[in-house]
Design a protein around this motif. Structure first.
Motif, PDB file in Angstrom:
ATOM      1  N   SER A 104       0.828  -1.204   0.000  1.00  0.00           N
ATOM      2  CA  SER A 104       0.000   0.000   0.000  1.00  0.00           C
ATOM      3  C   SER A 104       0.864   1.255   0.000  1.00  0.00           C
ATOM      4  CB  SER A 104      -0.919   0.000   1.218  1.00  0.00           C
ATOM      5  OG  SER A 104      -1.604   1.237   1.328  1.00  0.00           O
TER       6      SER A 104
ATOM      7  N   ILE B  19      -4.522   2.417  -2.125  1.00  0.00           N
ATOM      8  CA  ILE B  19      -5.685   2.633  -1.261  1.00  0.00           C
ATOM      9  C   ILE B  19      -6.381   1.309  -0.950  1.00  0.00           C
ATOM     10  CG2 ILE B  19      -7.976   3.668  -1.160  1.00  0.00           C
ATOM     11  CD1 ILE B  19      -6.820   5.989  -2.839  1.00  0.00           C
ATOM     12  N   ILE B  20      -6.595   0.498  -1.964  1.00  0.00           N
ATOM     13  CA  ILE B  20      -7.298  -0.776  -1.767  1.00  0.00           C
ATOM     14  C   ILE B  20      -6.510  -1.708  -0.853  1.00  0.00           C
ATOM     15  CG2 ILE B  20      -8.103  -2.855  -2.957  1.00  0.00           C
ATOM     16  CD1 ILE B  20      -8.706  -1.048  -5.383  1.00  0.00           C
TER      17      ILE B  20
ATOM     18  N   GLY C 180      -4.243  -0.913   1.254  1.00  0.00           N
ATOM     19  CA  GLY C 180      -4.153  -0.318   2.593  1.00  0.00           C
ATOM     20  C   GLY C 180      -5.356  -0.640   3.436  1.00  0.00           C
ATOM     21  N   HIS C 181      -6.540  -0.514   2.844  1.00  0.00           N
ATOM     22  CA  HIS C 181      -7.760  -0.836   3.588  1.00  0.00           C
ATOM     23  C   HIS C 181      -7.806  -2.333   3.933  1.00  0.00           C
ATOM     24  CE1 HIS C 181      -9.826   2.971   3.720  1.00  0.00           C
ATOM     25  NE2 HIS C 181      -9.659   3.175   2.398  1.00  0.00           N
TER      26      HIS C 181
ATOM     27  N   SER D  23      -5.286  -4.308   4.297  1.00  0.00           N
ATOM     28  CA  SER D  23      -4.262  -4.578   5.318  1.00  0.00           C
ATOM     29  C   SER D  23      -4.737  -4.185   6.711  1.00  0.00           C
ATOM     30  CB  SER D  23      -2.979  -3.818   4.966  1.00  0.00           C
ATOM     31  OG  SER D  23      -2.012  -3.977   5.973  1.00  0.00           O
ATOM     32  N   ARG D  24      -5.343  -3.036   6.826  1.00  0.00           N
ATOM     33  CA  ARG D  24      -5.823  -2.587   8.152  1.00  0.00           C
ATOM     34  C   ARG D  24      -6.893  -3.526   8.675  1.00  0.00           C
ATOM     35  NH1 ARG D  24      -5.219   2.344  10.182  1.00  0.00           N
ATOM     36  NH2 ARG D  24      -7.445   2.616  10.607  1.00  0.00           N
ATOM     37  N   SER D  25      -7.736  -4.034   7.792  1.00  0.00           N
ATOM     38  CA  SER D  25      -8.770  -4.974   8.212  1.00  0.00           C
ATOM     39  C   SER D  25      -8.137  -6.285   8.695  1.00  0.00           C
ATOM     40  CB  SER D  25      -9.728  -5.237   7.060  1.00  0.00           C
ATOM     41  OG  SER D  25     -10.684  -6.208   7.406  1.00  0.00           O
TER      42      SER D  25
ATOM     43  N   SER E 143      -0.148  -1.482  10.837  1.00  0.00           N
ATOM     44  CA  SER E 143      -1.336  -0.656  10.636  1.00  0.00           C
ATOM     45  C   SER E 143      -0.968   0.772  10.284  1.00  0.00           C
ATOM     46  CB  SER E 143      -2.211  -0.679  11.884  1.00  0.00           C
ATOM     47  OG  SER E 143      -3.356   0.133  11.720  1.00  0.00           O
TER      48      SER E 143
ATOM     49  N   LEU F 112      -2.085   2.787   6.994  1.00  0.00           N
ATOM     50  CA  LEU F 112      -2.790   4.057   7.093  1.00  0.00           C
ATOM     51  C   LEU F 112      -2.070   5.140   6.287  1.00  0.00           C
ATOM     52  CD1 LEU F 112      -5.025   5.792   8.274  1.00  0.00           C
ATOM     53  CD2 LEU F 112      -3.575   6.166  10.303  1.00  0.00           C
TER      54      LEU F 112
ATOM     55  N   VAL G 195      -2.816   4.583   2.677  1.00  0.00           N
ATOM     56  CA  VAL G 195      -4.158   5.025   2.324  1.00  0.00           C
ATOM     57  C   VAL G 195      -4.193   6.551   2.177  1.00  0.00           C
ATOM     58  CG1 VAL G 195      -6.538   5.235   3.131  1.00  0.00           C
ATOM     59  CG2 VAL G 195      -5.328   3.046   3.336  1.00  0.00           C
TER      60      VAL G 195
ATOM     61  N   TYR H  33      -4.951   8.636  -1.342  1.00  0.00           N
ATOM     62  CA  TYR H  33      -5.977   9.641  -1.565  1.00  0.00           C
ATOM     63  C   TYR H  33      -5.364  10.988  -1.956  1.00  0.00           C
ATOM     64  CZ  TYR H  33      -9.776   6.668   0.137  1.00  0.00           C
ATOM     65  OH  TYR H  33     -10.703   5.664   0.273  1.00  0.00           O
TER      66      TYR H  33
END
Length: 408
Positions: free
Chosen positions: A31, A50-51, A53-54, A56-58, A70, A74, A77, A81
């Motif tokens: 990410s 972005i994808i 990253g989200h 990974s955090r999940s 994390s 972040l 992400v 953006y």
């Protein structure tokens, strides 16, 4: 003797605990890397950043204690953006600039079209006004001598062109016979006879060569038209009024010749021929460029002795005055005179409100005739190089002065 195993102490573990291992989620690293790339690659990799990253955090939340990173995810992400916003702004600015450029080009095209329409309107107005004006000649002059056939060595032939009053004599270059279309120049001789004769084709003294032979020697095709009242032509001399229509008729005839390039027809003249050339140029948009040597600001300036109309009558003088119609000229036009010649007429026209296409040149240490041979040679070579879809013929004062200085 037997030994017994001592009892375990209350609360004591039976074996040592195993330490849990932790690793950085690779998607968090991906990410961050792709989001950084997105800053430099039109934002496309930022979508991947972005994808991932989200995701990974999940994953890190679900596998608490086993996956870390994390913060990296972040950051990826956020950078992703940011990259999308950055490139959206860049592309928006580029689109805005492109829109402005297209709008400017459209405005320029519309302006050019409008200017061309204005020139067409002005030339049509000049033609209508001239044709509607009924001159009152105080004498009716005409010649009655046929034009001589030119010598074969000149490469010219005697023809007739259909003028507004009937058949008119002219000298024109013969067809080179190569199947090509060639540029040509219409040359208007000086004087008040409205006639042509074989001697107009003979190369003159370098100090006074009114033959315009430099253009033919350079390889240009030429047309020398006679005018109303000249030779054995119909009508009477009008002192540069109806003669304008005669030249326009000669131009129309020349455009129809199969070996002539209709888009590369030039007009030139000397003295009264130069004055007439300016009047013709303000009455048509079909000329590639115009060369006027030593013109008068008005035909009336030549004086009553040589003119068939009342020079004191303003109504007669107005349609014969180039100074009043320069703003209708849309072809590149070069007005040239020696400072020892008819220079005041040139200066008077230059001070007037004139077309942006008309340029004036004062030649040092030269008179009304000395300018002809050297500058015709320069202009002839410039015309041969003027081969684009529209005329780029351009000369400067430096070029003209140098040509005069170096001519023998």
């Amino acid at each position: 003797m037997s030994y017994s195993t001592p009892p375990s102490m209350p609360g004591s573990p039976t074996r040592l605990p195993v330490t849990q291992s932790r690793s950085t989620d690779r998607l968090a690293i991906i990410s961050l890397v792709f989001s950084i790339l997105g800053l430099f690659a039109f934002g496309i990799p930022a979508l991947i950043g972005i994808i991932t990253g989200h995701i990974s955090r999940s994953r890190i939340r679900k596998q608490a204690g086993r996956l870390v990173g994390s913060g990296l995810a972040l950051t990826g992400v956020i950078l992703g953006y940011a990259a999308l916003v950055f490139w959206a702004l860049v592309l928006g600015c580029l689109a805005l600039i492109s829109t402005i450029q297209r709008a400017s080009e459209n405005i320029a095209k519309q302006s050019a079209t409008q200017r061309q329409e204005d020139f067409v309107r002005k030339t049509q107005e000049n033609t209508r006004a001239r044709q509607a004006f009924k001159t009152r000649l105080i004498r009716k002059d005409r010649e009655n001598e046929a034009a001589d056939p030119p010598a074969p060595a000149t490469g010219m032939k005697l023809v007739s062109y259909p003028g507004p009053l009937g058949s008119m004599a002219a000298y024109v270059s013969t067809d080179p016979g190569d199947g090509k279309k060639h540029p040509a120049i219409i040359w208007l001789v000086g004087g008040f006879s409205n006639s042509i004769a074989a001697d107009v084709l003979e190369k003159g003294d370098p100090e006074n060569d009114q033959s315009a032979s430099a253009f033919r020697e350079a390889g240009l095709l030429m047309l020398y038209p006679s005018l109303r009242g000249g030779n054995q032509n119909p009508g009477f001399k009008e002192g540069l009024l109806g003669e304008v229509d005669d030249v326009l008729a000669a131009l129309a005839w020349l455009k129809q010749q199969p070996y002539i390039d209709p888009a590369r027809i030039y007009l030139g003249g000397h003295s009264t021929g130069g004055t007439l050339a300016l009047l013709v140029a303000s009455s048509t948009t079909d000329l590639r460029a115009v060369i006027s040597f030593g013109p008068a600001y008005s035909a009336a300036a030549y004086g009553q002795n040589v003119l068939p109309f009342d020079v004191e009558n303003e109504a007669e003088a107005i349609p014969r005055a180039p100074i009043l119609s320069l703003d209708a000229i849309n072809a590149p036009t070069f007005v040239i005179e020696g400072v020892k010649g008819n220079i005041e007429s040139l200066r008077r026209m230059r001070r007037s409100r004139s077309s942006q296409h008309v340029r004036f040149f004062e030649i040092k240490d030269a008179d009304h005739f000395r300018v002809l041979r050297p500058l015709s040679e320069l202009l002839a070579n410039a015309i041969l190089q003027d081969t684009g879809p529209t005329s780029k013929l351009d000369i400067s004062d430096t070029m003209l002065q140098a040509a005069m200085k170096h001519h023998p």
